[in-house]
Design a protein around this motif. Structure first.
Motif, PDB file in Angstrom:
ATOM      1  N   ALA A  51       9.469   6.547   6.302  1.00 32.57           N
ATOM      2  CA  ALA A  51      10.891   6.762   6.594  1.00 32.57           C
ATOM      3  C   ALA A  51      11.750   5.633   6.034  1.00 32.57           C
ATOM      4  O   ALA A  51      12.855   5.865   5.516  1.00 32.57           O
ATOM      5  CB  ALA A  51      11.097   6.898   8.100  1.00 32.57           C
ATOM      6  N   LEU A  52      11.253   4.397   6.141  1.00 29.24           N
ATOM      7  CA  LEU A  52      11.966   3.262   5.563  1.00 29.24           C
ATOM      8  C   LEU A  52      12.074   3.409   4.050  1.00 29.24           C
ATOM      9  O   LEU A  52      13.144   3.192   3.465  1.00 29.24           O
ATOM     10  CB  LEU A  52      11.276   1.953   5.925  1.00 29.24           C
ATOM     11  N   MET A  53      10.976   3.784   3.410  1.00 34.48           N
ATOM     12  CA  MET A  53      10.964   3.927   1.960  1.00 34.48           C
ATOM     13  C   MET A  53      11.898   5.054   1.513  1.00 34.48           C
ATOM     14  O   MET A  53      12.578   4.952   0.484  1.00 34.48           O
ATOM     15  CB  MET A  53       9.544   4.174   1.469  1.00 34.48           C
ATOM     16  N   ALA A  76       0.820  -1.217   0.000  1.00 35.08           N
ATOM     17  CA  ALA A  76       0.000   0.000   0.000  1.00 35.08           C
ATOM     18  C   ALA A  76       0.852   1.265   0.000  1.00 35.08           C
ATOM     19  O   ALA A  76       0.366   2.340  -0.377  1.00 35.08           O
ATOM     20  CB  ALA A  76      -0.933  -0.001   1.205  1.00 35.08           C
ATOM     21  N   HIS A  77       2.099   1.152   0.414  1.00 34.12           N
ATOM     22  CA  HIS A  77       2.986   2.308   0.449  1.00 34.12           C
ATOM     23  C   HIS A  77       3.989   2.296  -0.697  1.00 34.12           C
ATOM     24  O   HIS A  77       5.024   2.953  -0.636  1.00 34.12           O
ATOM     25  CB  HIS A  77       3.696   2.373   1.801  1.00 34.12           C
ATOM     26  N   GLY A  78       3.675   1.534  -1.742  1.00 31.36           N
ATOM     27  CA  GLY A  78       4.464   1.594  -2.966  1.00 31.36           C
ATOM     28  C   GLY A  78       5.631   0.649  -3.045  1.00 31.36           C
ATOM     29  O   GLY A  78       6.483   0.792  -3.933  1.00 31.36           O
ATOM     30  N   ALA A  79       5.704  -0.322  -2.151  1.00 28.76           N
ATOM     31  CA  ALA A  79       6.830  -1.256  -2.171  1.00 28.76           C
ATOM     32  C   ALA A  79       6.554  -2.436  -3.100  1.00 28.76           C
ATOM     33  O   ALA A  79       5.420  -2.895  -3.229  1.00 28.76           O
ATOM     34  CB  ALA A  79       7.113  -1.776  -0.764  1.00 28.76           C
ATOM     35  N   LEU A  80       7.583  -2.905  -3.754  1.00 31.12           N
ATOM     36  CA  LEU A  80       7.552  -4.180  -4.464  1.00 31.12           C
ATOM     37  C   LEU A  80       8.123  -5.205  -3.492  1.00 31.12           C
ATOM     38  O   LEU A  80       9.317  -5.183  -3.175  1.00 31.12           O
ATOM     39  CB  LEU A  80       8.399  -4.100  -5.731  1.00 31.12           C
ATOM     40  N   VAL A  81       7.270  -6.081  -2.976  1.00 31.28           N
ATOM     41  CA  VAL A  81       7.659  -6.976  -1.884  1.00 31.28           C
ATOM     42  C   VAL A  81       8.276  -8.259  -2.429  1.00 31.28           C
ATOM     43  O   VAL A  81       7.687  -8.933  -3.284  1.00 31.28           O
ATOM     44  CB  VAL A  81       6.443  -7.305  -0.998  1.00 31.28           C
ATOM     45  N   ALA A  82       9.452  -8.591  -1.914  1.00 36.11           N
ATOM     46  CA  ALA A  82      10.135  -9.829  -2.286  1.00 36.11           C
ATOM     47  C   ALA A  82      10.226 -10.727  -1.057  1.00 36.11           C
ATOM     48  O   ALA A  82      10.802 -10.341  -0.042  1.00 36.11           O
ATOM     49  CB  ALA A  82      11.531  -9.529  -2.820  1.00 36.11           C
ATOM     50  N   ALA A  83       9.635 -11.916  -1.140  1.00 36.71           N
ATOM     51  CA  ALA A  83       9.711 -12.886  -0.045  1.00 36.71           C
ATOM     52  C   ALA A  83      11.070 -13.581  -0.084  1.00 36.71           C
ATOM     53  O   ALA A  83      11.466 -14.119  -1.121  1.00 36.71           O
ATOM     54  CB  ALA A  83       8.590 -13.904  -0.178  1.00 36.71           C
ATOM     55  N   ILE A  84      11.772 -13.580   1.043  1.00 35.95           N
ATOM     56  CA  ILE A  84      13.119 -14.153   1.108  1.00 35.95           C
ATOM     57  C   ILE A  84      13.112 -15.378   2.017  1.00 35.95           C
ATOM     58  O   ILE A  84      13.198 -15.253   3.250  1.00 35.95           O
ATOM     59  CB  ILE A  84      14.138 -13.125   1.624  1.00 35.95           C
ATOM     60  N   PRO A  85      13.003 -16.577   1.454  1.00 33.96           N
ATOM     61  CA  PRO A  85      13.063 -17.789   2.287  1.00 33.96           C
ATOM     62  C   PRO A  85      14.491 -18.087   2.686  1.00 33.96           C
ATOM     63  O   PRO A  85      15.428 -17.802   1.936  1.00 33.96           O
ATOM     64  CB  PRO A  85      12.511 -18.873   1.359  1.00 33.96           C
ATOM     65  N   PRO A  86      14.702 -18.656   3.868  1.00 29.84           N
ATOM     66  CA  PRO A  86      16.072 -18.952   4.299  1.00 29.84           C
ATOM     67  C   PRO A  86      16.674 -20.099   3.499  1.00 29.84           C
ATOM     68  O   PRO A  86      16.038 -21.121   3.277  1.00 29.84           O
ATOM     69  CB  PRO A  86      15.907 -19.320   5.773  1.00 29.84           C
ATOM     70  N   ALA A  87      17.912 -19.911   3.096  1.00 25.51           N
ATOM     71  CA  ALA A  87      18.617 -20.936   2.326  1.00 25.51           C
ATOM     72  C   ALA A  87      19.243 -21.963   3.265  1.00 25.51           C
ATOM     73  O   ALA A  87      19.503 -21.677   4.428  1.00 25.51           O
ATOM     74  CB  ALA A  87      19.706 -20.287   1.481  1.00 25.51           C
ATOM     75  N   PRO A  88      19.475 -23.181   2.788  1.00 22.55           N
ATOM     76  CA  PRO A  88      20.231 -24.163   3.579  1.00 22.55           C
ATOM     77  C   PRO A  88      21.605 -23.607   3.933  1.00 22.55           C
ATOM     78  O   PRO A  88      22.154 -22.769   3.215  1.00 22.55           O
ATOM     79  CB  PRO A  88      20.342 -25.361   2.627  1.00 22.55           C
ATOM     80  N   ARG A  89      22.177 -24.061   5.020  1.00 25.65           N
ATOM     81  CA  ARG A  89      23.406 -23.456   5.528  1.00 25.65           C
ATOM     82  C   ARG A  89      24.561 -23.518   4.545  1.00 25.65           C
ATOM     83  O   ARG A  89      25.406 -22.615   4.510  1.00 25.65           O
ATOM     84  CB  ARG A  89      23.794 -24.115   6.849  1.00 25.65           C
ATOM     85  N   HIS A  90      24.643 -24.572   3.745  1.00 25.99           N
ATOM     86  CA  HIS A  90      25.795 -24.699   2.856  1.00 25.99           C
ATOM     87  C   HIS A  90      25.825 -23.613   1.787  1.00 25.99           C
ATOM     88  O   HIS A  90      26.884 -23.328   1.217  1.00 25.99           O
ATOM     89  CB  HIS A  90      25.830 -26.089   2.200  1.00 25.99           C
ATOM     90  N   SER A  91      24.666 -23.000   1.493  1.00 24.83           N
ATOM     91  CA  SER A  91      24.620 -21.949   0.474  1.00 24.83           C
ATOM     92  C   SER A  91      24.093 -20.629   1.036  1.00 24.83           C
ATOM     93  O   SER A  91      23.859 -19.685   0.288  1.00 24.83           O
ATOM     94  CB  SER A  91      23.732 -22.390  -0.699  1.00 24.83           C
ATOM     95  N   ALA A  92      23.932 -20.547   2.362  1.00 26.22           N
ATOM     96  CA  ALA A  92      23.260 -19.398   2.967  1.00 26.22           C
ATOM     97  C   ALA A  92      23.991 -18.084   2.717  1.00 26.22           C
ATOM     98  O   ALA A  92      23.365 -17.077   2.356  1.00 26.22           O
ATOM     99  CB  ALA A  92      23.085 -19.624   4.465  1.00 26.22           C
ATOM    100  N   MET A  93      25.297 -18.043   2.879  1.00 25.42           N
ATOM    101  CA  MET A  93      26.021 -16.783   2.719  1.00 25.42           C
ATOM    102  C   MET A  93      25.964 -16.281   1.283  1.00 25.42           C
ATOM    103  O   MET A  93      25.750 -15.086   1.021  1.00 25.42           O
ATOM    104  CB  MET A  93      27.475 -16.940   3.171  1.00 25.42           C
TER     105      MET A  93
END
Length: 237
Positions: free
Chosen positions: A230-232, A38-55
């Motif tokens: 403020a975040l935007m 509603a405040h103009g953001a394009l929302v991207a869902a970020i699922p957690p990656a497995p630890r071997h590729s997380a970084m």
């Protein structure tokens, strides 16, 4: 449009349910997604990656988003009560990279606690109300309708953003900050028990946390629009 990445929360499947509801899912609470959109953001869902590729994956996400929101959810593992190690590990990597690269971050409820822990702080239980007294910070029956007052430090950045030094907030949490992390400034607290309610990283462009849920605020609560604006604005820089 600014891309706001939101770290997803684990919704555990019910083995007795039918179809996809049997399976665990990584999700964004609808009220939070709607608030951002509603405040103009394009929302991207970020699922957690497995630890071997997380970084590697965390670094790729931080290179693509304009701001990061750490949403609420289960207790973080460091409290001894949480079981979601994969999410904790990945969010700590996201936050560390955001700090390094100057990406704005808003931590909501659990997200604020994670910021504190990442910077060396500790947590404690709240709402162990004696003698059947009504708890201050969470009410399972009322959930998003449960509120309590907060006091903001006069002259702090958050008070300037909200144009207020007091008001009610939507609250639903069982842990809170005990010792404050390094480099953090307390911006708000609950006058009923002095629980810390808002923090910011002093030497970062825009990294702050609120213990409340602004996405659920209604007419009787502190306004949520100025915080998101403020975040935007920070994401635009």
């Amino acid at each position: 449009m600014q891309i706001i990445g939101v770290s997803t929360r684990l919704v555990r499947g019910d083995p007795q349910a039918r179809g996809a509801r049997r399976k665990d899912q990584w999700a964004i609470e609808q009220a939070l997604a709607d608030w951002l959109i509603a405040h103009g953001a394009l929302v991207a869902a970020i699922p957690p990656a497995p630890r071997h590729s997380a970084m590697q994956i965390a670094s790729s996400w931080i290179g693509r988003i304009n701001a990061l929101v750490l949403q609420g959810g289960e207790d973080i593992t460091v409290t001894g009560a949480g079981a979601d190690n994969r999410r904790d590990d990945f969010e700590l990597k996201l936050l560390g990279l955001a700090l390094e690269r100057g990406i704005p971050v808003l931590g909501i409820c659990r997200g604020m606690q994670l910021i504190n822990v990442a910077l060396g702080g500790t947590l404690r239980r709240v709402d162990c109300a004696p003698d059947g007294a009504k708890p201050v910070h969470s009410d399972a029956e009322r959930y998003e309708r449960h509120t309590h007052p907060v006091q903001l430090s006069r002259g702090c950045c958050l008070a300037q953003i909200l144009h207020s030094t007091e008001g009610d907030v939507c609250s639903m949490h069982g842990h809170a900050i005990d010792t404050i992390g390094s480099g953090l400034e307390v911006e708000a607290w609950c006058p009923q028990d002095d629980t810390i309610e808002a923090i910011r990283v002093k030497d970062a462009p825009w990294i702050r946390g609120v213990q409340w849920h602004p996405e659920h605020h209604h007419g009787g609560c502190l306004p949520s629009e100025p915080l998101l604006s403020a975040l935007m604005e920070a994401a635009d820089r």
